[in-house]
Design an enzyme around this catalytic site. Structure first.
Site, short mmCIF file in Angstrom:
data_model
loop_
_atom_site.label_atom_id
_atom_site.label_comp_id
_atom_site.label_asym_id
_atom_site.label_seq_id
_atom_site.Cartn_x
_atom_site.Cartn_y
_atom_site.Cartn_z
N HIS A 102 117.14 7.19 8.05
CA HIS A 102 115.91 6.81 7.34
C HIS A 102 114.97 6.22 8.38
O HIS A 102 115.31 5.23 9.02
CB HIS A 102 116.22 5.79 6.24
CG HIS A 102 115.10 5.63 5.25
ND1 HIS A 102 113.82 5.33 5.63
CD2 HIS A 102 115.07 5.77 3.91
CE1 HIS A 102 113.05 5.28 4.54
NE2 HIS A 102 113.78 5.55 3.49
N GLU A 116 115.50 12.09 0.95
CA GLU A 116 115.52 11.04 -0.08
C GLU A 116 114.14 10.44 -0.26
O GLU A 116 113.94 9.24 -0.08
CB GLU A 116 116.51 9.94 0.34
CG GLU A 116 117.93 10.42 0.56
CD GLU A 116 118.76 9.41 1.36
OE1 GLU A 116 118.21 8.40 1.84
OE2 GLU A 116 119.97 9.64 1.49
N LYS A 121 115.45 3.74 -6.51
CA LYS A 121 115.00 2.34 -6.38
C LYS A 121 113.49 2.20 -6.33
O LYS A 121 112.92 1.18 -6.71
CB LYS A 121 115.63 1.69 -5.14
CG LYS A 121 114.96 2.01 -3.82
CD LYS A 121 115.39 0.98 -2.76
CE LYS A 121 114.64 1.12 -1.46
NZ LYS A 121 115.10 2.22 -0.61
C1 LIG Z 1 114.40 3.12 0.04
C2 LIG Z 1 115.16 4.28 0.48
C3 LIG Z 1 114.62 5.56 0.36
C4 LIG Z 1 113.21 5.84 -0.11
O1 LIG Z 1 112.30 5.54 0.88
P1 LIG Z 1 110.75 5.93 0.72
O2 LIG Z 1 110.13 5.32 1.90
O3 LIG Z 1 110.28 5.34 -0.56
O4 LIG Z 1 110.65 7.40 0.74
C5 LIG Z 1 115.43 6.63 0.72
N1 LIG Z 1 116.69 6.45 1.18
C6 LIG Z 1 117.23 5.22 1.30
C7 LIG Z 1 118.62 5.10 1.79
C8 LIG Z 1 116.50 4.10 0.97
O5 LIG Z 1 117.03 2.88 1.12
#
Ligand SMILES: *Cc1c(COP(=O)(O)O)cnc(C)c1O
Length: 412
Positions: free
Chosen positions: A175, A247, A47
């Site tokens: 996260h 991620e 994304k």
């Molecule tokens: C948006 C998102 C990410 C990426 O986050 P960054 O801050 O760009 O590293 C990873 N995992 C999930 C579930 C997300 O929603």
């Protein structure tokens, strides 16, 4: 440089704003990742920037992918990536999307509520589930805990329900929030993940996956990596049989893209008449307004959605790439091209007073959460991307990696 003249001559695209993507930067970030976090497999968060060449490069480098929808899953699978390299990391999915992922062989997926478990049990009973827990996201630009994450107290009941439904839960994810500026958030989150692992054992599961999510920042990466590594060895001293993934999104692409915009219009106070007294100007108030051809409805949606404050710099001045250090500056504001007054890119900044229509302003760090969420509001097209493999380290590797796709004629 000759954009203005070409536009006068009828060339339609000469003035168009454009991104420049340096793919070797993405390559070097991957090397840096492997150096600092050798035991953690990155699953790039699509994304953040689903650019076809970024995805091709990362696929060639062997990363996994974090997808949040069927569309993202299809895009990644079309690159020839094996479905086992995808985690469907959206804890709240439409039933039809869960069915779609079952069909395409994407088994690994997150959940944080019981309704999701019922849906998954019905349409993808063979899924490998990952419970997304809530962590402290207060030290990040974009807090995700408002929307996702099971509080630890609710985890035992969730796992009991999963067991009752005969579902396979393989681990825990979190996260810390996107744009996390306090690395210690990761240590706290790993501690909570440890608690969730113990709850898994109580529920009769033997977890094998720890997913430490995204939130990694370019500027603090080494510090974060070291705090994370320490926390993992503290709370998971026995790494045997434990697979750790992450991620990262922003970390990989933020600095890889710059945006060049053309000044298409300007509103400046009238030139003082000869012999008249100079009008006193308040240096704190912008006196010149510049209008550029990308804005808040386009690439600069990151101002609204991603809480960024992009700073312009002068790419060309009065038709020359040379911007003398001595040039007098004036408080100015920079606006996007649409008719909406919310479309303000920079409310005050110092720009050369001789900057004029036809000159170019550029913005760095435009690779994360920009082009992917750009709209065509008011009929303005999304800016194109021009790719470079850079001149420095990594250029040859990037060319080699991308050539693979040309040879195999993989469709993106
Ligand atoms: C948006 C998102 C990410 C990426 O986050 P960054 O801050 O760009 O590293 C990873 N995992 C999930 C579930 C997300 O929603």
């Amino acid at each position: 440089m000759r954009a203005m003249q070409l536009a006068l001559d009828g060339e339609s695209d000469a003035e168009k704003a454009f991104f420049v993507a340096d793919l070797s930067y993405v390559f070097r970030q991957h090397e840096r990742w492997q150096k600092c976090l050798p035991g953690i497999e990155p699953f790039f968060a699509v994304k953040c920037n689903p650019d076809p060449y970024v995805l091709r490069l990362l696929a060639a480098l062997g990363t996994g992918f974090d997808c949040a929808s069927n569309g993202e899953i299809s895009q990644v699978l079309r690159l020839g990536v094996d479905p086992s390299r995808i985690i469907y990391a959206n804890p709240c999915k439409a039933t039809s999307f869960i069915r779609g992922s079952a069909k395409s062989g994407v088994d690994m997926m997150t959940f944080d509520n019981t309704d999701e478990l019922y849906k998954i049990a019905r349409v993808h009973p063979g899924a490998k589930l990952v419970v997304r827990i809530l962590t402290d996201d207060s030290k990040s630009l974009c807090r995700l805990g408002l929307k996702f994450g099971a509080p630890l107290v609710s985890v035992p009941a969730l796992l009991a329900k999963a067991k009752e439904l005969n579902l396979d839960v393989i681990g825990v994810s979190f996260h810390v929030g996107s744009g996390c500026y306090d690395s210690s958030a990761f240590a706290d989150a790993v501690m909570r993940a440890r608690a969730a692992f113990d709850m898994g054992k109580e529920a009769g599961y033997a977890f094998t996956l720890l997913d430490v999510g995204g939130g990694f920042e370019d500027g603090t990466f080494e510090a974060t990596a070291s705090i994370l590594t320490d926390a993992i060895s503290r709370y998971f001293p026995n790494r045997e049989g434990l697979r750790i993934i992450a991620e990262p999104g922003r970390y990989y692409v933020s600095k890889a893209f710059s945006l060049a915009t053309n000044i298409i219009a300007r509103r400046a106070p009238p030139e003082p008449e000869k012999g008249s007294q100079d009008v006193e100007m308040d240096p704190e108030q912008p006196s010149v307004m510049y209008y550029i051809n990308d804005g808040v409805y386009g690439a600069f949606n990151c101002i609204l959605f991603d809480h960024q404050t992009p700073q312009p710099y002068v790419l060309s001045l009065s038709g020359s790439f040379h911007v003398p250090a001595s040039v007098p500056l004036r408080a100015s504001s920079v606006w996007g091209p649409t008719c909406d007054s919310i479309d303000c890119v920079c409310s005050i900044t110092q720009l050369p007073e001789s900057l004029q229509v036809g000159d170019w302003l550029a913005f760095d760090n435009m690779g994360a959460y920009t082009v992917c969420a750009a709209s065509q509001f008011n009929g303005f097209e999304v800016s194109n991307v021009i790719y470079t493999t850079g001149g420095g380290a990594g250029a040859a590797e990037v060319r080699r990696a991308l050539k693979m796709f040309v040879d195999e004629a993989v469709d993106v």
